[in-house]
Write a protein that holds these residues in place. Structure first.
Motif, PDB file in Angstrom:
ATOM      1  N   ILE A 160     -62.914 -67.664  36.586  1.00 28.04           N
ATOM      2  CA  ILE A 160     -63.463 -66.409  37.101  1.00 28.04           C
ATOM      3  C   ILE A 160     -62.587 -65.239  36.678  1.00 28.04           C
ATOM      4  O   ILE A 160     -63.094 -64.201  36.236  1.00 28.04           O
ATOM      5  N   ALA A 161     -61.275 -65.381  36.795  1.00 28.52           N
ATOM      6  CA  ALA A 161     -60.358 -64.316  36.379  1.00 28.52           C
ATOM      7  C   ALA A 161     -60.535 -63.999  34.901  1.00 28.52           C
ATOM      8  O   ALA A 161     -60.567 -62.827  34.500  1.00 28.52           O
ATOM      9  N   HIS A 162     -60.672 -65.040  34.095  1.00 30.65           N
ATOM     10  CA  HIS A 162     -60.856 -64.856  32.656  1.00 30.65           C
ATOM     11  C   HIS A 162     -62.174 -64.130  32.365  1.00 30.65           C
ATOM     12  O   HIS A 162     -62.211 -63.193  31.555  1.00 30.65           O
ATOM     13  N   LEU A 163     -63.243 -64.535  33.026  1.00 28.97           N
ATOM     14  CA  LEU A 163     -64.547 -63.897  32.811  1.00 28.97           C
ATOM     15  C   LEU A 163     -64.538 -62.441  33.271  1.00 28.97           C
ATOM     16  O   LEU A 163     -65.102 -61.570  32.605  1.00 28.97           O
ATOM     17  N   ALA A 183     -53.899 -60.259  46.639  1.00 30.96           N
ATOM     18  CA  ALA A 183     -55.067 -59.511  47.140  1.00 30.96           C
ATOM     19  C   ALA A 183     -56.323 -59.861  46.348  1.00 30.96           C
ATOM     20  O   ALA A 183     -57.428 -59.870  46.897  1.00 30.96           O
ATOM     21  N   TRP A 184     -56.167 -60.173  45.050  1.00 32.71           N
ATOM     22  CA  TRP A 184     -57.305 -60.579  44.220  1.00 32.71           C
ATOM     23  C   TRP A 184     -57.877 -61.886  44.762  1.00 32.71           C
ATOM     24  O   TRP A 184     -59.085 -62.039  44.912  1.00 32.71           O
ATOM     25  N   VAL A 185     -57.008 -62.846  45.071  1.00 31.47           N
ATOM     26  CA  VAL A 185     -57.450 -64.132  45.609  1.00 31.47           C
ATOM     27  C   VAL A 185     -58.109 -63.916  46.972  1.00 31.47           C
ATOM     28  O   VAL A 185     -59.185 -64.457  47.238  1.00 31.47           O
ATOM     29  N   SER A 186     -57.499 -63.117  47.826  1.00 32.27           N
ATOM     30  CA  SER A 186     -58.062 -62.848  49.151  1.00 32.27           C
ATOM     31  C   SER A 186     -59.447 -62.228  49.049  1.00 32.27           C
ATOM     32  O   SER A 186     -60.360 -62.617  49.791  1.00 32.27           O
ATOM     33  N   ALA A 187     -59.608 -61.283  48.129  1.00 31.11           N
ATOM     34  CA  ALA A 187     -60.913 -60.635  47.957  1.00 31.11           C
ATOM     35  C   ALA A 187     -61.969 -61.633  47.486  1.00 31.11           C
ATOM     36  O   ALA A 187     -63.115 -61.611  47.951  1.00 31.11           O
ATOM     37  N   ARG A 188     -61.605 -62.536  46.559  1.00 29.85           N
ATOM     38  CA  ARG A 188     -62.556 -63.548  46.065  1.00 29.85           C
ATOM     39  C   ARG A 188     -62.865 -64.567  47.155  1.00 29.85           C
ATOM     40  O   ARG A 188     -63.978 -65.050  47.259  1.00 29.85           O
ATOM     41  N   ASP A 200     -68.416 -58.407  37.203  1.00 22.65           N
ATOM     42  CA  ASP A 200     -68.355 -58.344  38.655  1.00 22.65           C
ATOM     43  C   ASP A 200     -67.948 -59.736  39.158  1.00 22.65           C
ATOM     44  O   ASP A 200     -68.326 -60.742  38.552  1.00 22.65           O
ATOM     45  N   PRO A 201     -67.182 -59.841  40.235  1.00 25.00           N
ATOM     46  CA  PRO A 201     -66.763 -61.158  40.724  1.00 25.00           C
ATOM     47  C   PRO A 201     -67.930 -62.121  40.981  1.00 25.00           C
ATOM     48  O   PRO A 201     -67.824 -63.312  40.688  1.00 25.00           O
ATOM     49  N   ALA A 235     -55.431 -67.858  28.235  1.00 24.24           N
ATOM     50  CA  ALA A 235     -55.842 -67.564  29.604  1.00 24.24           C
ATOM     51  C   ALA A 235     -55.856 -68.802  30.498  1.00 24.24           C
ATOM     52  O   ALA A 235     -55.753 -68.690  31.707  1.00 24.24           O
ATOM     53  N   PHE A 236     -55.974 -69.993  29.908  1.00 27.42           N
ATOM     54  CA  PHE A 236     -56.038 -71.200  30.715  1.00 27.42           C
ATOM     55  C   PHE A 236     -54.764 -72.020  30.626  1.00 27.42           C
ATOM     56  O   PHE A 236     -54.742 -73.181  30.990  1.00 27.42           O
ATOM     57  N   HIS A 237     -53.668 -71.425  30.148  1.00 28.79           N
ATOM     58  CA  HIS A 237     -52.379 -72.111  30.080  1.00 28.79           C
ATOM     59  C   HIS A 237     -51.848 -72.293  31.497  1.00 28.79           C
ATOM     60  O   HIS A 237     -51.808 -71.367  32.278  1.00 28.79           O
ATOM     61  N   LEU A 238     -51.439 -73.493  31.824  1.00 30.81           N
ATOM     62  CA  LEU A 238     -50.898 -73.779  33.145  1.00 30.81           C
ATOM     63  C   LEU A 238     -49.416 -74.072  33.057  1.00 30.81           C
ATOM     64  O   LEU A 238     -48.979 -74.798  32.167  1.00 30.81           O
TER      65      LEU A 238
END
Length: 110
Positions: free
Chosen positions: A68-71, A34-39, A78-79, A4-7
């Motif tokens: 946050i995405a991973h959690l 849209a996920w980024v915009s919502a956060r 919840d975000p 999940a944290f691979h860049l």
């Protein structure tokens, strides 16, 4: 499946603190823009700007957003709860770093 944290290499070599656009951050988090915009609107992540209508994100925001995405995914969080957990993880890391600086060198070897 990659961790999940691979860049991707180009994102792992960020030098400019304002290098990521919203779309690039979304791609690095494997999420929809849209996920980024919502956060961003919820105040869970922060952006620099907008400059010329474009938001820019720092490398530290990239780390936070991926956490946050991973959690959210792993724990169906919840975000805001994921952001709180990310805050606590960042605080623990900072405290551990300060503690390591305060400990004498002989204590760190054990």
């Amino acid at each position: 499946m990659p961790h999940a944290f691979h860049l991707p290499v180009q994102l792992g070599e960020l030098l400019d603190e304002h290098a990521l656009t919203l779309e690039e951050l979304a791609q690095a988090c494997r999420r929809d823009p849209a996920w980024v915009s919502a956060r961003l609107q919820a105040g869970v992540i922060e952006a620099q700007g907008p400059r010329a209508g474009v938001y820019y994100f720092t490398s530290s925001t990239l780390v936070r957003a991926r956490r946050i995405a991973h959690l959210e995914t792993t724990f169906d969080a919840d975000p805001h709860l994921a952001a709180l957990a990310a805050d606590l993880m960042e605080e623990v890391a900072a405290l551990r770093q300060r503690l390591a600086q305060l400990e004498p060198p002989s204590a760190q070897a054990h």
